[in-house]
Scaffold this motif. Structure first.
Motif, PDB file in Angstrom:
ATOM      1  N   GLU A   4       0.823  -1.212   0.000  1.00  0.00           N
ATOM      2  CA  GLU A   4       0.000   0.000   0.000  1.00  0.00           C
ATOM      3  C   GLU A   4       0.853   1.255   0.000  1.00  0.00           C
ATOM      4  O   GLU A   4       0.372   2.343   0.311  1.00  0.00           O
ATOM      5  CB  GLU A   4      -0.951  -0.011   1.201  1.00  0.00           C
ATOM      6  N   LYS A   5       2.138   1.090  -0.309  1.00  0.00           N
ATOM      7  CA  LYS A   5       3.086   2.206  -0.438  1.00  0.00           C
ATOM      8  C   LYS A   5       3.140   3.073   0.820  1.00  0.00           C
ATOM      9  O   LYS A   5       3.209   4.300   0.748  1.00  0.00           O
ATOM     10  CB  LYS A   5       2.760   3.029  -1.665  1.00  0.00           C
ATOM     11  N   GLY A   6       3.085   2.409   1.987  1.00  0.00           N
ATOM     12  CA  GLY A   6       3.228   3.119   3.258  1.00  0.00           C
ATOM     13  C   GLY A   6       1.982   3.829   3.750  1.00  0.00           C
ATOM     14  O   GLY A   6       2.036   4.534   4.749  1.00  0.00           O
ATOM     15  N   SER A   7       0.868   3.657   3.088  1.00  0.00           N
ATOM     16  CA  SER A   7      -0.353   4.356   3.472  1.00  0.00           C
ATOM     17  C   SER A   7      -1.031   3.655   4.652  1.00  0.00           C
ATOM     18  O   SER A   7      -1.632   2.600   4.503  1.00  0.00           O
ATOM     19  CB  SER A   7      -1.328   4.422   2.296  1.00  0.00           C
ATOM     20  N   THR A   8      -0.950   4.277   5.825  1.00  0.00           N
ATOM     21  CA  THR A   8      -1.601   3.699   6.996  1.00  0.00           C
ATOM     22  C   THR A   8      -3.124   3.739   6.853  1.00  0.00           C
ATOM     23  O   THR A   8      -3.819   2.883   7.392  1.00  0.00           O
ATOM     24  CB  THR A   8      -1.180   4.444   8.273  1.00  0.00           C
ATOM     25  N   LYS A   9      -3.630   4.710   6.103  1.00  0.00           N
ATOM     26  CA  LYS A   9      -5.068   4.837   5.890  1.00  0.00           C
ATOM     27  C   LYS A   9      -5.609   3.636   5.097  1.00  0.00           C
ATOM     28  O   LYS A   9      -6.620   3.036   5.456  1.00  0.00           O
ATOM     29  CB  LYS A   9      -5.370   6.140   5.157  1.00  0.00           C
ATOM     30  N   LYS A  10      -4.898   3.251   4.024  1.00  0.00           N
ATOM     31  CA  LYS A  10      -5.332   2.113   3.213  1.00  0.00           C
ATOM     32  C   LYS A  10      -5.216   0.806   3.986  1.00  0.00           C
ATOM     33  O   LYS A  10      -6.095  -0.052   3.903  1.00  0.00           O
ATOM     34  CB  LYS A  10      -4.513   2.041   1.930  1.00  0.00           C
ATOM     35  N   VAL A  11      -4.138   0.646   4.752  1.00  0.00           N
ATOM     36  CA  VAL A  11      -3.952  -0.568   5.556  1.00  0.00           C
ATOM     37  C   VAL A  11      -5.055  -0.656   6.609  1.00  0.00           C
ATOM     38  O   VAL A  11      -5.629  -1.727   6.832  1.00  0.00           O
ATOM     39  CB  VAL A  11      -2.551  -0.598   6.200  1.00  0.00           C
ATOM     40  N   ARG A  13      -8.059   0.521   6.468  1.00  0.00           N
ATOM     41  CA  ARG A  13      -9.302   0.161   5.797  1.00  0.00           C
ATOM     42  C   ARG A  13      -9.343  -1.339   5.491  1.00  0.00           C
ATOM     43  O   ARG A  13     -10.362  -1.991   5.678  1.00  0.00           O
ATOM     44  CB  ARG A  13      -9.459   0.972   4.506  1.00  0.00           C
ATOM     45  N   LEU A  14      -8.207  -1.901   5.044  1.00  0.00           N
ATOM     46  CA  LEU A  14      -8.138  -3.332   4.738  1.00  0.00           C
ATOM     47  C   LEU A  14      -8.337  -4.207   5.977  1.00  0.00           C
ATOM     48  O   LEU A  14      -9.016  -5.228   5.925  1.00  0.00           O
ATOM     49  CB  LEU A  14      -6.777  -3.683   4.116  1.00  0.00           C
ATOM     50  N   VAL A  15      -7.738  -3.787   7.093  1.00  0.00           N
ATOM     51  CA  VAL A  15      -7.778  -4.591   8.314  1.00  0.00           C
ATOM     52  C   VAL A  15      -9.032  -4.314   9.140  1.00  0.00           C
ATOM     53  O   VAL A  15      -9.465  -5.143   9.926  1.00  0.00           O
ATOM     54  CB  VAL A  15      -6.500  -4.349   9.154  1.00  0.00           C
ATOM     55  N   GLY A  16      -9.621  -3.143   8.948  1.00  0.00           N
ATOM     56  CA  GLY A  16     -10.830  -2.805   9.686  1.00  0.00           C
ATOM     57  C   GLY A  16     -10.560  -2.149  11.038  1.00  0.00           C
ATOM     58  O   GLY A  16     -11.274  -2.397  12.002  1.00  0.00           O
ATOM     59  N   VAL A  17      -9.508  -1.347  11.098  1.00  0.00           N
ATOM     60  CA  VAL A  17      -9.172  -0.607  12.322  1.00  0.00           C
ATOM     61  C   VAL A  17      -8.980   0.860  11.950  1.00  0.00           C
ATOM     62  O   VAL A  17      -9.020   1.222  10.776  1.00  0.00           O
ATOM     63  CB  VAL A  17      -7.883  -1.163  12.991  1.00  0.00           C
ATOM     64  N   SER A  18      -8.719   1.684  12.961  1.00  0.00           N
ATOM     65  CA  SER A  18      -8.498   3.105  12.677  1.00  0.00           C
ATOM     66  C   SER A  18      -7.085   3.324  12.139  1.00  0.00           C
ATOM     67  O   SER A  18      -6.178   2.530  12.381  1.00  0.00           O
ATOM     68  CB  SER A  18      -8.701   3.942  13.946  1.00  0.00           C
ATOM     69  N   GLN A  19      -6.933   4.446  11.448  1.00  0.00           N
ATOM     70  CA  GLN A  19      -5.619   4.805  10.918  1.00  0.00           C
ATOM     71  C   GLN A  19      -4.628   5.000  12.059  1.00  0.00           C
ATOM     72  O   GLN A  19      -3.469   4.598  11.965  1.00  0.00           O
ATOM     73  CB  GLN A  19      -5.716   6.080  10.081  1.00  0.00           C
ATOM     74  N   ARG A  20      -5.073   5.560  13.164  1.00  0.00           N
ATOM     75  CA  ARG A  20      -4.193   5.793  14.313  1.00  0.00           C
ATOM     76  C   ARG A  20      -3.668   4.473  14.887  1.00  0.00           C
ATOM     77  O   ARG A  20      -2.523   4.392  15.313  1.00  0.00           O
ATOM     78  CB  ARG A  20      -4.940   6.594  15.393  1.00  0.00           C
ATOM     79  N   THR A  21      -4.496   3.437  14.877  1.00  0.00           N
ATOM     80  CA  THR A  21      -4.063   2.123  15.367  1.00  0.00           C
ATOM     81  C   THR A  21      -2.917   1.594  14.524  1.00  0.00           C
ATOM     82  O   THR A  21      -1.911   1.110  15.055  1.00  0.00           O
ATOM     83  CB  THR A  21      -5.246   1.130  15.353  1.00  0.00           C
ATOM     84  N   VAL A  22      -3.031   1.713  13.216  1.00  0.00           N
ATOM     85  CA  VAL A  22      -1.963   1.256  12.328  1.00  0.00           C
ATOM     86  C   VAL A  22      -0.706   2.094  12.559  1.00  0.00           C
ATOM     87  O   VAL A  22       0.409   1.563  12.592  1.00  0.00           O
ATOM     88  CB  VAL A  22      -2.398   1.303  10.842  1.00  0.00           C
ATOM     89  N   GLN A  23      -0.866   3.380  12.748  1.00  0.00           N
ATOM     90  CA  GLN A  23       0.279   4.247  13.021  1.00  0.00           C
ATOM     91  C   GLN A  23       1.005   3.809  14.294  1.00  0.00           C
ATOM     92  O   GLN A  23       2.228   3.820  14.357  1.00  0.00           O
ATOM     93  CB  GLN A  23      -0.166   5.700  13.144  1.00  0.00           C
ATOM     94  N   ARG A  24       0.258   3.366  15.306  1.00  0.00           N
ATOM     95  CA  ARG A  24       0.881   2.875  16.543  1.00  0.00           C
ATOM     96  C   ARG A  24       1.667   1.584  16.304  1.00  0.00           C
ATOM     97  O   ARG A  24       2.648   1.321  16.974  1.00  0.00           O
ATOM     98  CB  ARG A  24      -0.178   2.639  17.610  1.00  0.00           C
ATOM     99  N   TRP A  25       1.195   0.763  15.360  1.00  0.00           N
ATOM    100  CA  TRP A  25       1.879  -0.507  15.071  1.00  0.00           C
ATOM    101  C   TRP A  25       3.222  -0.268  14.389  1.00  0.00           C
ATOM    102  O   TRP A  25       4.150  -1.042  14.566  1.00  0.00           O
ATOM    103  CB  TRP A  25       1.038  -1.390  14.167  1.00  0.00           C
ATOM    104  N   VAL A  26       3.317   0.778  13.577  1.00  0.00           N
ATOM    105  CA  VAL A  26       4.509   0.953  12.742  1.00  0.00           C
ATOM    106  C   VAL A  26       5.438   2.068  13.196  1.00  0.00           C
ATOM    107  O   VAL A  26       6.480   2.280  12.580  1.00  0.00           O
ATOM    108  CB  VAL A  26       4.117   1.184  11.260  1.00  0.00           C
ATOM    109  N   THR A  27       5.106   2.761  14.278  1.00  0.00           N
ATOM    110  CA  THR A  27       5.938   3.882  14.718  1.00  0.00           C
ATOM    111  C   THR A  27       7.326   3.416  15.173  1.00  0.00           C
ATOM    112  O   THR A  27       7.488   2.309  15.667  1.00  0.00           O
ATOM    113  CB  THR A  27       5.263   4.680  15.856  1.00  0.00           C
TER     114      THR A  27
END
Length: 157
Positions: A4-11, A13-27
Motif C-alpha cells: 500500500e506504499k506506506g499508506s496507513t489509511k489504506k492498511v 481500511r483493509l484490516v478494519g481498524v483506525s488509521q491511528r491504530t496502524v500508526q501505533r503498530w509501525v511507529t
C-alpha cells in the motif's frame, strides 16, 4: 504496508481498524509502538494471504495436484502392533513422496473448512499407505498412528 506504499489509511481500511491504530503498530518512537492483538494478527494474515500472488499459489496447487508432493516431517508415527514390534509408534523423521490425489484431497478438505485435525487424518492415511503398506502391496488392515507432530514441510516439484 509495502504493497500500500506506506499508506496507513489504506492498511487500516483493509484490516478494519483506525488509521491511528496502524500508526501505533509501525511507529519508530520509543515507548509508543504497540502490537496488534491475536485476533487482529489473524485478520492481517488473512488479508496478506488473500493478496499474496494468487497466480503463484494457483500454479503451485495445480503442480501438487498433478505431480504430487514430498512431505518432510518429524512426528510420532507407526502402527498398532504387538509389544516389542519395531513398528510401534515412535518419533520418526520421514521424507515421503505422496501422489497428487492426496494433494487434491487436502486442498478440497481445506477449501471445505476442514480443521488441522481432519487434514492430519488425511496425511496419516496417505503416509500409512505409502510408507507402511508400500502402496497397497503389504500390511493390509494396519491402524496408523500419526501424532505429536513437531513439524511438517511440503515440497512441490
Amino acid at each position: 504496508m509495502r504493497t500500500e506504499k506506506g499508506s496507513t489509511k489504506k492498511v487500516a481500511r483493509l484490516v478494519g481498524v483506525s488509521q491511528r491504530t496502524v500508526q501505533r503498530w509501525v511507529t519508530d518512537r520509543p515507548g509508543m509502538r504497540r502490537h496488534p492483538s491475536a485476533e487482529l494478527m489473524e485478520k492481517i494474515e488473512e488479508v496478506v494471504r488473500a493478496r499474496w500472488q494468487p497466480r503463484v499459489r494457483m500454479r503451485q496447487r495445480a503442480r501438487a495436484e498433478a505431480d504430487g508432493f514430498v512431505i518432510h516431517t518429524r512426528a510420532r508415527f507407526g502402527f498398532a502392533a504387538p509389544a516389542g514390534s519395531s513398528d510401534d509408534p515412535r518419533v520418526r523423521w520421514i521424507t515421503q513422496y505422496l501422489p497428487g490425489e492426496v494433494a487434491r484431497e487436502l486442498f478440497a478438505a481445506r477449501d471445505a473448512g476442514a480443521g488441522e485435525q481432519q487434514q492430519m487424518v488425511i496425511l496419516a492415511r496417505a503416509l500409512g499407505h505409502s510408507y507402511f503398506r508400500d502402496g497397497g502391496r503389504r500390511g493390509h488392515g494396519l491402524h496408523i498412528a500419526f501424532t505429536d507432530v513437531e513439524f511438517v514441510d511440503f515440497s512441490i516439484g
